[in-house]
Design an enzyme around this catalytic site. Structure first.
Site, mmCIF file in Angstrom:
data_model
loop_
_atom_site.group_PDB
_atom_site.id
_atom_site.type_symbol
_atom_site.label_atom_id
_atom_site.label_comp_id
_atom_site.label_asym_id
_atom_site.label_seq_id
_atom_site.Cartn_x
_atom_site.Cartn_y
_atom_site.Cartn_z
ATOM 1 N N TYR A 1 16.741 20.245 37.141
ATOM 2 C CA TYR A 1 15.431 20.825 36.796
ATOM 3 C C TYR A 1 15.145 20.601 35.303
ATOM 4 O O TYR A 1 14.006 20.486 34.890
ATOM 5 C CB TYR A 1 15.392 22.299 37.177
ATOM 6 N N LYS B 1 9.596 26.310 31.875
ATOM 7 C CA LYS B 1 9.320 27.568 32.597
ATOM 8 C C LYS B 1 9.756 28.780 31.770
ATOM 9 O O LYS B 1 9.124 29.838 31.838
ATOM 10 C CB LYS B 1 9.998 27.571 33.966
HETATM 11 P P1 NAD Z 1 1.807 20.667 43.717
HETATM 12 O O1 NAD Z 1 2.168 19.264 43.400
HETATM 13 O O2 NAD Z 1 1.040 20.904 44.956
HETATM 14 O O3 NAD Z 1 1.027 21.317 42.499
HETATM 15 C C1 NAD Z 1 1.202 20.911 41.164
HETATM 16 C C2 NAD Z 1 -0.188 20.721 40.604
HETATM 17 O O4 NAD Z 1 -0.143 20.404 39.214
HETATM 18 C C3 NAD Z 1 -0.955 19.593 41.292
HETATM 19 O O5 NAD Z 1 -2.144 20.094 41.851
HETATM 20 C C4 NAD Z 1 -1.261 18.637 40.164
HETATM 21 O O6 NAD Z 1 -2.515 17.991 40.304
HETATM 22 C C5 NAD Z 1 -1.279 19.595 38.980
HETATM 23 N N1 NAD Z 1 -1.214 18.897 37.708
HETATM 24 C C6 NAD Z 1 -0.249 18.053 37.247
HETATM 25 N N2 NAD Z 1 -0.625 17.533 36.059
HETATM 26 C C7 NAD Z 1 -1.854 18.064 35.767
HETATM 27 C C8 NAD Z 1 -2.774 17.916 34.694
HETATM 28 N N3 NAD Z 1 -2.525 17.106 33.652
HETATM 29 N N4 NAD Z 1 -3.931 18.612 34.736
HETATM 30 C C9 NAD Z 1 -4.214 19.440 35.761
HETATM 31 N N5 NAD Z 1 -3.388 19.624 36.809
HETATM 32 C C10 NAD Z 1 -2.223 18.936 36.809
HETATM 33 O O7 NAD Z 1 3.198 21.472 43.731
HETATM 34 P P2 NAD Z 1 3.505 23.037 43.785
HETATM 35 O O8 NAD Z 1 4.920 23.136 44.179
HETATM 36 O O9 NAD Z 1 2.464 23.730 44.561
HETATM 37 O O10 NAD Z 1 3.413 23.473 42.244
HETATM 38 C C11 NAD Z 1 2.558 24.484 41.768
HETATM 39 C C12 NAD Z 1 3.276 25.367 40.756
HETATM 40 O O11 NAD Z 1 4.309 26.092 41.408
HETATM 41 C C13 NAD Z 1 3.933 24.629 39.607
HETATM 42 O O12 NAD Z 1 3.784 25.366 38.422
HETATM 43 C C14 NAD Z 1 5.403 24.631 40.022
HETATM 44 O O13 NAD Z 1 6.257 24.496 38.916
HETATM 45 C C15 NAD Z 1 5.492 25.984 40.643
HETATM 46 N N6 NAD Z 1 6.650 26.245 41.515
HETATM 47 C C16 NAD Z 1 6.943 25.396 42.550
HETATM 48 C C17 NAD Z 1 8.026 25.668 43.381
HETATM 49 C C18 NAD Z 1 8.399 24.754 44.513
HETATM 50 O O14 NAD Z 1 9.554 24.787 44.963
HETATM 51 N N7 NAD Z 1 7.494 23.916 45.036
HETATM 52 C C19 NAD Z 1 8.807 26.819 43.157
HETATM 53 C C20 NAD Z 1 8.464 27.674 42.088
HETATM 54 C C21 NAD Z 1 7.384 27.367 41.285
HETATM 55 O O1 0WE Z 2 8.513 23.411 39.474
HETATM 56 C C1 0WE Z 2 8.879 22.690 40.371
HETATM 57 C C2 0WE Z 2 8.400 21.255 40.441
HETATM 58 C C3 0WE Z 2 8.181 20.685 39.064
HETATM 59 C C4 0WE Z 2 7.938 19.203 38.966
HETATM 60 C C5 0WE Z 2 8.250 18.289 39.960
HETATM 61 C C6 0WE Z 2 7.999 16.938 39.773
HETATM 62 C C7 0WE Z 2 8.372 15.903 40.780
HETATM 63 C C8 0WE Z 2 7.554 14.648 40.654
HETATM 64 C C9 0WE Z 2 7.417 18.741 37.798
HETATM 65 N N1 0WE Z 2 7.173 17.434 37.586
HETATM 66 C C10 0WE Z 2 7.448 16.527 38.547
HETATM 67 N N2 0WE Z 2 7.202 15.220 38.289
HETATM 68 C C11 0WE Z 2 7.317 14.251 39.244
HETATM 69 O O2 0WE Z 2 7.147 13.052 38.949
HETATM 70 N N3 0WE Z 2 9.749 23.189 41.300
HETATM 71 C C12 0WE Z 2 10.270 24.526 41.138
HETATM 72 C C13 0WE Z 2 10.266 22.406 42.449
HETATM 73 C C14 0WE Z 2 11.553 21.796 42.011
HETATM 74 O O3 0WE Z 2 11.578 20.664 41.288
HETATM 75 C C15 0WE Z 2 12.900 20.376 40.997
HETATM 76 C C16 0WE Z 2 13.723 21.352 41.561
HETATM 77 C C17 0WE Z 2 12.867 22.280 42.215
HETATM 78 C C18 0WE Z 2 13.273 23.514 42.930
HETATM 79 C C19 0WE Z 2 13.429 19.337 40.254
HETATM 80 C C20 0WE Z 2 14.818 19.254 40.105
HETATM 81 C C21 0WE Z 2 15.634 20.215 40.666
HETATM 82 C C22 0WE Z 2 15.118 21.273 41.406
#
Ligand code: NAD
Ligand code: 0WE
Length: 262
Positions: A155, A162
């Site tokens: 991560y 974060k």
């Molecule tokens: P997602 O890819 O659906 O959402 C990420 C969003 O970030 C996308 O809509 C993308 O367009 C937007 N984004 C990236 N660069 C951008 C920019 N320059 N301007 C505007 N928007 C931009 O994935 P998600 O998992 O729904 O992620 C949403 C949030 O939840 C993130 O903050 C992520 O870190 C957090 N999160 C995700 C998880 C997981 O396991 N998926 C767990 C905890 C927290």
């Molecule tokens: O916040 C996240 C996702 C964040 C994320 C993921 C990507 C993948 C594609 C940010 N930037 C990028 N850029 C890319 O090109 N999570 C909490 C989901 C997540 O992402 C991980 C995790 C978990 C959980 C990445 C490494 C290890 C664990």
């Protein structure tokens, strides 16, 4: 009678139907909120417009949060089209793929800056841009992950981002408190979204989570949506600067053991 009747909510970070932002959007719609949706990039427009239609939302605006001009423009548009904003959701994160693999010490200067800019600073920038049109009692929230507090392998820079986002949440909560505007973070367990796709080891981590979390269940975007309704609603008045865990209890564990009981 919905918990968000009469409230206007803006959601940033909707990419597709798997986005956490989509779980939040649907829950807000169910509870009677009037909605505005923002997305990044022309590629996602095609995906987002049909989703917006499903929740009777005709306010859909592009906003790349790396651009001050686009943030200013979207806030200006919202000021014209709505009678103040009651809820703002930041569901945005990005780090270069090469930063989410290998040792953290290999993080590049540019990669570090980009991750912090898109994943952290954007929340501060949005809060500032929207301040003039936020109604008293408004609620701002962002999405975070436990990798901010403890090491989640790979991560990397996102964990550091974060941690900064959660700290920003506390400082923003202090700044906005006198205006009776609340700022909180939701820390979600791993969910299979676009941002989780293709992450090395994600599948194993996802499975492990369901085995060792107290509730033995993965988290869904609907779970996060319901928690977001609580933070957006007047049920959570007086809660600000908090990180609310939606993680089946995963974060309380000190020693992890795969149980023989299910
Ligand atoms: P997602 O890819 O659906 O959402 C990420 C969003 O970030 C996308 O809509 C993308 O367009 C937007 N984004 C990236 N660069 C951008 C920019 N320059 N301007 C505007 N928007 C931009 O994935 P998600 O998992 O729904 O992620 C949403 C949030 O939840 C993130 O903050 C992520 O870190 C957090 N999160 C995700 C998880 C997981 O396991 N998926 C767990 C905890 C927290
Ligand atoms: O916040 C996240 C996702 C964040 C994320 C993921 C990507 C993948 C594609 C940010 N930037 C990028 N850029 C890319 O090109 N999570 C909490 C989901 C997540 O992402 C991980 C995790 C978990 C959980 C990445 C490494 C290890 C664990």
């Amino acid at each position: 009678m919905g918990l968000l009747d009469g409230k206007t909510a803006l959601i940033f970070g909707l990419a597709n139907e798997r986005s956490i932002a989509w779980g939040i959007t649907q829950a807000f719609h169910r509870e009677g909120a009037k909605l505005g949706i923002s997305y990044a990039g022309e590629i996602f427009k095609r995906r987002v417009l049909p989703l917006a239609e499903k929740v009777n939302c005709n306010w859909v605006e592009e906003c790349d949060v790396t651009s001050d001009e686009q943030i200013t423009a979207v806030a200006k548009k919202a000021g014209k089209d709505f009678k103040g904003i009651d809820v703002l959701v930041h569901s945005i994160a990005f780090a270069g793929r090469e930063e989410l693999d290998g040792p953290y010490y290999n993080t590049s200067r540019e990669g570090f800056k980009q991750a912090m800019d898109i994943s952290v600073y954007s929340f501060v920038a949005l809060a500032r841009a929207f301040q003039p049109i936020l109604n008293p009692g408004a609620s701002l929230m962002c999405l975070t992950y436990y990798g901010s507090v403890k090491v989640a392998p790979h991560y990397n820079v996102m964990g550091v981002a974060k941690a900064a986002l959660e700290s920003s949440t506390r400082y923003l909560a202090y700044d906005f408190g006198p205006q009776k505007i609340r700022v909180n973070a939701i820390s979600a367990g791993p969910i299979r979204t676009l941002a989780a796709a293709g992450i090395g080891g994600f599948r194993d981590m996802y499975k492990h989570f369901a085995e060792i979390s107290p509730m033995r269940e993965n988290v869904t975007s609907d779970d996060v949506g319901n928690a977001a309704v609580f933070l957006a609603s007047d049920l959570s008045t007086r809660i600000t600067g908090e990180v609310l865990y939606i993680d089946s209890g995963f974060n309380i564990m000190g020693v992890q053991m795969v149980s023989s009981e299910s």
